[in-house]
Structures are given as structure tokens and as C-alpha cells.
Design a protein around this motif. Structure first.
Motif, PDB file in Angstrom:
ATOM      1  N   ARG A  21       0.843  -1.206   0.000  1.00  0.00           N
ATOM      2  CA  ARG A  21       0.000   0.000   0.000  1.00  0.00           C
ATOM      3  C   ARG A  21       0.874   1.250   0.000  1.00  0.00           C
ATOM      4  NH1 ARG A  21      -2.795  -2.972   3.990  1.00  0.00           N
ATOM      5  NH2 ARG A  21      -2.073  -1.518   5.593  1.00  0.00           N
ATOM      6  N   GLY A  22       1.987   1.208   0.713  1.00  0.00           N
ATOM      7  CA  GLY A  22       2.924   2.338   0.726  1.00  0.00           C
ATOM      8  C   GLY A  22       3.539   2.573  -0.638  1.00  0.00           C
ATOM      9  N   ILE A  23       3.880   1.505  -1.323  1.00  0.00           N
ATOM     10  CA  ILE A  23       4.436   1.636  -2.673  1.00  0.00           C
ATOM     11  C   ILE A  23       3.407   2.276  -3.596  1.00  0.00           C
ATOM     12  CG2 ILE A  23       5.205   0.333  -4.703  1.00  0.00           C
ATOM     13  CD1 ILE A  23       6.571  -1.633  -2.704  1.00  0.00           C
ATOM     14  N   LEU A  24       2.152   1.852  -3.498  1.00  0.00           N
ATOM     15  CA  LEU A  24       1.110   2.457  -4.333  1.00  0.00           C
ATOM     16  C   LEU A  24       0.931   3.934  -4.007  1.00  0.00           C
ATOM     17  CD1 LEU A  24      -1.637  -0.301  -4.479  1.00  0.00           C
ATOM     18  CD2 LEU A  24       0.023   0.332  -6.238  1.00  0.00           C
ATOM     19  N   THR A  25       0.992   4.271  -2.720  1.00  0.00           N
ATOM     20  CA  THR A  25       0.885   5.676  -2.320  1.00  0.00           C
ATOM     21  C   THR A  25       2.019   6.485  -2.929  1.00  0.00           C
ATOM     22  OG1 THR A  25      -0.200   5.076  -0.252  1.00  0.00           O
ATOM     23  CG2 THR A  25       0.820   7.255  -0.346  1.00  0.00           C
ATOM     24  N   ARG A  26       3.223   5.935  -2.907  1.00  0.00           N
ATOM     25  CA  ARG A  26       4.373   6.619  -3.499  1.00  0.00           C
ATOM     26  C   ARG A  26       4.198   6.765  -5.004  1.00  0.00           C
ATOM     27  NH1 ARG A  26       7.222   8.315  -6.534  1.00  0.00           N
ATOM     28  NH2 ARG A  26       9.464   8.619  -6.552  1.00  0.00           N
ATOM     29  N   LEU A  27       3.718   5.719  -5.672  1.00  0.00           N
ATOM     30  CA  LEU A  27       3.543   5.774  -7.123  1.00  0.00           C
ATOM     31  C   LEU A  27       2.381   6.675  -7.533  1.00  0.00           C
ATOM     32  CD1 LEU A  27       4.232   2.058  -8.104  1.00  0.00           C
ATOM     33  CD2 LEU A  27       5.765   4.041  -8.323  1.00  0.00           C
ATOM     34  N   ALA A  28       1.474   6.957  -6.627  1.00  0.00           N
ATOM     35  CA  ALA A  28       0.378   7.881  -6.928  1.00  0.00           C
ATOM     36  C   ALA A  28       0.920   9.291  -7.160  1.00  0.00           C
ATOM     37  CB  ALA A  28      -0.645   7.881  -5.797  1.00  0.00           C
ATOM     38  N   ARG A  29       2.049   9.610  -6.556  1.00  0.00           N
ATOM     39  CA  ARG A  29       2.658  10.933  -6.752  1.00  0.00           C
ATOM     40  C   ARG A  29       3.371  11.024  -8.091  1.00  0.00           C
ATOM     41  NH1 ARG A  29       4.345  10.192  -1.251  1.00  0.00           N
ATOM     42  NH2 ARG A  29       6.455   9.834  -1.983  1.00  0.00           N
ATOM     43  N   SER A  30       4.144   9.974  -8.428  1.00  0.00           N
ATOM     44  CA  SER A  30       4.869   9.952  -9.698  1.00  0.00           C
ATOM     45  C   SER A  30       5.487   8.575  -9.896  1.00  0.00           C
ATOM     46  CB  SER A  30       5.974  11.017  -9.722  1.00  0.00           C
ATOM     47  OG  SER A  30       6.984  10.710  -8.787  1.00  0.00           O
ATOM     48  N   GLU A  31       5.891   8.312 -11.128  1.00  0.00           N
ATOM     49  CA  GLU A  31       6.560   7.045 -11.418  1.00  0.00           C
ATOM     50  C   GLU A  31       7.857   6.969 -10.626  1.00  0.00           C
ATOM     51  OE1 GLU A  31       9.352   7.889 -15.256  1.00  0.00           O
ATOM     52  OE2 GLU A  31       7.260   7.443 -15.646  1.00  0.00           O
ATOM     53  N   ALA A  32       8.383   5.759 -10.463  1.00  0.00           N
ATOM     54  CA  ALA A  32       9.635   5.590  -9.722  1.00  0.00           C
ATOM     55  C   ALA A  32      10.383   4.371 -10.245  1.00  0.00           C
ATOM     56  CB  ALA A  32       9.353   5.429  -8.240  1.00  0.00           C
ATOM     57  N   ALA A  33      11.689   4.436 -10.153  1.00  0.00           N
ATOM     58  CA  ALA A  33      12.543   3.297 -10.473  1.00  0.00           C
ATOM     59  C   ALA A  33      12.630   2.408  -9.239  1.00  0.00           C
ATOM     60  CB  ALA A  33      13.933   3.773 -10.882  1.00  0.00           C
ATOM     61  N   ILE A  34      13.037   1.172  -9.429  1.00  0.00           N
ATOM     62  CA  ILE A  34      13.126   0.225  -8.323  1.00  0.00           C
ATOM     63  C   ILE A  34      14.089   0.725  -7.244  1.00  0.00           C
ATOM     64  CG2 ILE A  34      14.929  -1.250  -9.292  1.00  0.00           C
ATOM     65  CD1 ILE A  34      11.884  -2.708  -7.674  1.00  0.00           C
ATOM     66  N   SER A  35      15.180   1.352  -7.647  1.00  0.00           N
ATOM     67  CA  SER A  35      16.152   1.857  -6.668  1.00  0.00           C
ATOM     68  C   SER A  35      15.557   2.982  -5.822  1.00  0.00           C
ATOM     69  CB  SER A  35      17.427   2.326  -7.366  1.00  0.00           C
ATOM     70  OG  SER A  35      17.140   3.347  -8.295  1.00  0.00           O
ATOM     71  N   GLU A  36      14.711   3.820  -6.431  1.00  0.00           N
ATOM     72  CA  GLU A  36      14.048   4.889  -5.670  1.00  0.00           C
ATOM     73  C   GLU A  36      13.090   4.303  -4.637  1.00  0.00           C
ATOM     74  OE1 GLU A  36      13.796   8.461  -8.947  1.00  0.00           O
ATOM     75  OE2 GLU A  36      12.388   6.794  -9.117  1.00  0.00           O
ATOM     76  N   LEU A  37      12.372   3.260  -5.023  1.00  0.00           N
ATOM     77  CA  LEU A  37      11.454   2.622  -4.084  1.00  0.00           C
ATOM     78  C   LEU A  37      12.225   1.933  -2.964  1.00  0.00           C
ATOM     79  CD1 LEU A  37       8.881   1.099  -6.593  1.00  0.00           C
ATOM     80  CD2 LEU A  37       8.576   3.110  -5.131  1.00  0.00           C
ATOM     81  N   ALA A  38      13.335   1.289  -3.305  1.00  0.00           N
ATOM     82  CA  ALA A  38      14.144   0.619  -2.281  1.00  0.00           C
ATOM     83  C   ALA A  38      14.676   1.627  -1.270  1.00  0.00           C
ATOM     84  CB  ALA A  38      15.294  -0.142  -2.934  1.00  0.00           C
ATOM     85  N   ASP A  39      15.142   2.767  -1.736  1.00  0.00           N
ATOM     86  CA  ASP A  39      15.631   3.810  -0.833  1.00  0.00           C
ATOM     87  C   ASP A  39      14.509   4.347   0.052  1.00  0.00           C
ATOM     88  OD1 ASP A  39      18.178   3.595  -1.858  1.00  0.00           O
ATOM     89  OD2 ASP A  39      18.004   5.355  -3.163  1.00  0.00           O
ATOM     90  N   ALA A  40      13.351   4.583  -0.547  1.00  0.00           N
ATOM     91  CA  ALA A  40      12.230   5.159   0.203  1.00  0.00           C
ATOM     92  C   ALA A  40      11.722   4.220   1.291  1.00  0.00           C
ATOM     93  CB  ALA A  40      11.081   5.509  -0.756  1.00  0.00           C
ATOM     94  N   PHE A  41      11.797   2.918   1.068  1.00  0.00           N
ATOM     95  CA  PHE A  41      11.271   1.953   2.031  1.00  0.00           C
ATOM     96  C   PHE A  41      12.369   1.231   2.804  1.00  0.00           C
ATOM     97  CE2 PHE A  41       7.813   2.750  -0.820  1.00  0.00           C
ATOM     98  CZ  PHE A  41       6.746   2.848   0.044  1.00  0.00           C
TER      99      PHE A  41
END
Length: 85
Positions: A21-41
Motif C-alpha cells: 500500500r505504501g508503494i502504491l501511495t508513493r507511485l500515486a505521486r509519480s513514477e519511480a525506479a526500483i532503486s528509488e522505491l528501495a531507498d524510500a522503504f
């Protein structure tokens, strides 16, 4: 009214996890690369990839590849179907 479907079961099962759900919330703002998601979480690339793969299998995320980098985008249609249900 939306009829029962396996895709609804898959969407709800996928949304049961707070990280997804957090990943979806992040992607609702803008697209992201896998490395950006890994850093954010604060997760490994492999860990995030497993979550993203489940989201993709449920139709909640789509992937585009630019060069060597995969970008992930939110796909709202399954969420709309779940809300309609």
C-alpha cells in the motif's frame, strides 16, 4: 454493480500488505525506479522487486523500460473496480 471476479480477490489480497500500500501511495505521486522505491522503504532491491511483482501481477502497477532502468507506474483501474464493489 461489479460482479465477483478473481481479479478483485487478487487486488484485495495484494493490498493487504502495508508495504505494498505504501508503494502504491508513493507511485500515486509519480513514477519511480526500483532503486528509488528501495531507498524510500529502506529495503533491498530484491525485497522491493518481490512486492512490485505482486502489484504488477494484480494489475495495480505497470512497468516501462527506459534503457536499463525499469520505471513503475500506478494503474488505477483495479482500485476503481474494488471501490465499485
Amino acid at each position: 454493480m461489479v460482479q465477483y471476479s478473481r481479479s478483485l480477490d487478487t487486488a484485495f489480497a495484494t493490498l493487504a500488505d502495508p508495504t505494498r500500500r505504501g508503494i502504491l501511495t508513493r507511485l500515486a505521486r509519480s513514477e519511480a525506479a526500483i532503486s528509488e522505491l528501495a531507498d524510500a522503504f529502506h529495503m533491498t532491491l530484491t525485497g522491493v522487486k518481490k512486492h512490485v511483482q505482486l502489484l504488477e501481477d494484480a494489475g495495480l502497477v505497470r512497468t516501462t523500460k527506459v534503457g536499463r532502468v525499469r520505471h513503475f507506474h500506478l494503474t488505477a483501474r483495479p482500485l476503481t473496480q474494488a471501490a465499485d464493489w
